[in-house]
Write an enzyme that holds these catalytic residues in place. Structure first.
Site, mmCIF file in Angstrom:
data_model
loop_
_atom_site.group_PDB
_atom_site.id
_atom_site.type_symbol
_atom_site.label_atom_id
_atom_site.label_comp_id
_atom_site.label_asym_id
_atom_site.label_seq_id
_atom_site.Cartn_x
_atom_site.Cartn_y
_atom_site.Cartn_z
ATOM 1 N N ASN A 1 0.869 -1.183 0.000
ATOM 2 C CA ASN A 1 0.000 0.000 0.000
ATOM 3 C C ASN A 1 0.908 1.236 0.000
ATOM 4 O O ASN A 1 1.488 1.573 1.026
ATOM 5 C CB ASN A 1 -0.886 -0.046 1.261
ATOM 6 C CG ASN A 1 -1.688 1.219 1.471
ATOM 7 O OD1 ASN A 1 -1.789 2.074 0.586
ATOM 8 N ND2 ASN A 1 -2.281 1.344 2.663
ATOM 9 N N LYS B 1 0.138 4.237 -0.163
ATOM 10 C CA LYS B 1 -0.496 5.415 0.475
ATOM 11 C C LYS B 1 -0.307 6.673 -0.398
ATOM 12 O O LYS B 1 -0.414 6.567 -1.614
ATOM 13 C CB LYS B 1 0.044 5.593 1.896
ATOM 14 C CG LYS B 1 -0.124 4.324 2.728
ATOM 15 C CD LYS B 1 0.035 4.542 4.192
ATOM 16 C CE LYS B 1 -0.139 3.204 4.908
ATOM 17 N NZ LYS B 1 -0.080 3.326 6.353
ATOM 18 N N HIS C 1 -9.681 1.289 5.387
ATOM 19 C CA HIS C 1 -8.362 1.419 6.026
ATOM 20 C C HIS C 1 -8.494 2.372 7.216
ATOM 21 O O HIS C 1 -9.245 3.350 7.154
ATOM 22 C CB HIS C 1 -7.346 1.953 5.008
ATOM 23 C CG HIS C 1 -5.944 1.917 5.535
ATOM 24 N ND1 HIS C 1 -5.474 2.857 6.421
ATOM 25 C CD2 HIS C 1 -4.928 1.043 5.326
ATOM 26 C CE1 HIS C 1 -4.217 2.554 6.736
ATOM 27 N NE2 HIS C 1 -3.860 1.456 6.085
ATOM 28 N N GLU D 1 -6.776 4.725 8.247
ATOM 29 C CA GLU D 1 -6.545 6.152 7.941
ATOM 30 C C GLU D 1 -7.787 6.768 7.299
ATOM 31 O O GLU D 1 -8.093 7.943 7.523
ATOM 32 C CB GLU D 1 -5.295 6.293 7.049
ATOM 33 C CG GLU D 1 -4.025 6.050 7.865
ATOM 34 C CD GLU D 1 -2.840 5.487 7.099
ATOM 35 O OE1 GLU D 1 -2.833 5.542 5.853
ATOM 36 O OE2 GLU D 1 -1.919 4.971 7.758
ATOM 37 N N GLU E 1 -5.473 -4.983 10.882
ATOM 38 C CA GLU E 1 -4.403 -4.002 11.057
ATOM 39 C C GLU E 1 -4.628 -3.247 12.361
ATOM 40 O O GLU E 1 -5.393 -2.268 12.390
ATOM 41 C CB GLU E 1 -4.406 -3.002 9.904
ATOM 42 C CG GLU E 1 -4.168 -3.622 8.550
ATOM 43 C CD GLU E 1 -3.619 -2.583 7.577
ATOM 44 O OE1 GLU E 1 -2.469 -2.719 7.166
ATOM 45 O OE2 GLU E 1 -4.348 -1.623 7.261
ATOM 46 N N GLY F 1 2.398 2.136 10.814
ATOM 47 C CA GLY F 1 3.321 3.246 10.625
ATOM 48 C C GLY F 1 4.093 3.628 11.878
ATOM 49 O O GLY F 1 4.737 4.670 11.913
ATOM 50 N N SER G 1 3.370 -2.321 10.343
ATOM 51 C CA SER G 1 4.824 -2.376 10.490
ATOM 52 C C SER G 1 5.427 -3.725 10.095
ATOM 53 O O SER G 1 6.377 -4.197 10.722
ATOM 54 C CB SER G 1 5.238 -1.999 11.921
ATOM 55 O OG SER G 1 4.835 -0.663 12.197
HETATM 56 P P1 PGA Z 1 2.774 0.174 7.734
HETATM 57 O O1 PGA Z 1 1.313 0.412 7.108
HETATM 58 O O2 PGA Z 1 3.310 -1.101 7.131
HETATM 59 O O3 PGA Z 1 3.564 1.384 7.341
HETATM 60 O O4 PGA Z 1 2.598 0.051 9.199
HETATM 61 C C1 PGA Z 1 0.424 -0.645 6.927
HETATM 62 C C2 PGA Z 1 -0.878 -0.152 6.369
HETATM 63 O O5 PGA Z 1 -1.329 0.937 6.740
HETATM 64 O O6 PGA Z 1 -1.509 -0.810 5.534
#
Ligand code: PGA
Length: 255
Positions: A10, A12, A99, A101, A169, A175, A214
């Site tokens: 992803n 982003k 997601h 976010e 997640e 992140g 992560s």
């Molecule tokens: P990350 O993000 O691997 O940077 O933690 C995962 C995600 O948001 O899908």
């Protein structure tokens, strides 16, 4: 029952044009080199929309494309929206829905998520329903309640036999560099599999359960080795081809 292993990057709201072009090329070349080992591993890149137009116009067999968000508005006067039919025409075959976010920064509710899951399925996009608890919810002992609700409500307009993916997640692991412990992932994924079996008796064992938060090349092996972890949704580490390909290798090895 044989679920594929899915390694999804992803991107982003990254990367810029020149960085993205070389990232894409390195990922495609790396995946091509591993072609003979990818029979049961699917590799996805989920870029921002302008990238979809570019990458989707020259499809490569081994890397599938997805979108990070879709609209459930019908075609028409909805400025700024992009729906699943249009995304599909430009090469997307997958989409993320809900997601964290999108939920926290853009006010997406479980009801929005349910409609977007439906819209994706109606236009041949395979939706990955993203769910996960915040740190406060985990500390209050609410993890199972939260993920069960997000799953139940998010998938409420889907039929038992429809093809979806669920991505667990934990919000506190996204992140942050803090990956959930293997035991925590095992517990939640086991719970999700049981919940799916209760709700989606027929198709439950066909639904891939991804972990995200992560994931890196050096922790992917332990996570992907768990019975109920069928892949990884990767944010930060998908922006570096070597890291992402390291996670693809962990997926190949975990089979
Ligand atoms: P990350 O993000 O691997 O940077 O933690 C995962 C995600 O948001 O899908």
């Amino acid at each position: 029952m044989s679920r594929p292993t899915i390694i999804a990057g992803n991107w982003k709201h990254n990367p810029d044009r020149s960085t993205g072009e070389s990232l894409w090329r390195e990922v495609v070349d790396g995946v091509e080199k591993r072609k003979s080992q990818l029979e049961k591993v699917r590799v996805l890149v989920i870029p921002p929309l302008p990238w979809l137009g570019l990458l989707g116009s020259t499809p490569v067999s081994q890397v599938e494309l997805g979108v990070q968000h879709i609209s459930d508005c019908p075609e028409g006067a909805f400025t700024g929206e992009v729906g699943p039919a249009l995304a599909h025409q430009f090469g997307a075959r997958w989409c993320l829905v809900g997601h964290s976010e999108r939920r926290t920064l853009f006010g997406e509710s479980d009801a929005h998520v349910a409609k977007r899951m439906r819209a994706a399925l109606d236009h041949d996009l395979k939706p990955a329903l993203c769910i996960g608890e915040t740190l406060e919810e985990r500390e209050a002992g609410l993890t199972q309640e939260v993920v069960a609700r997000q799953l139940e409500e998010g998938a409420s307009l889907c039929q038992e036999t429809e093809s979806i993916v669920v991505a667990y997640e934990p919000v506190w692991a996204i992140g942050t560099g803090v990956t959930a412990a293997v035991e925590q992932v095992e517990e939640v994924h086991g719970f999700l599999r049981e919940t799916l079996r209760e709700k989606w008796r027929e198709g439950a064992d066909e639904i891939p359960l991804l972990y995200g938060g992560s994931v890196k090349a050096d922790n992917a092996g332990d996570l992907l080795g768990l019975d109920d972890v069928d892949g990884a949704l990767v944010g930060g580490a998908s922006l570096n081809a070597a890291s992402f390909l390291g996670i693809v290798d962990a997926g190949i090895f975990a089979l």
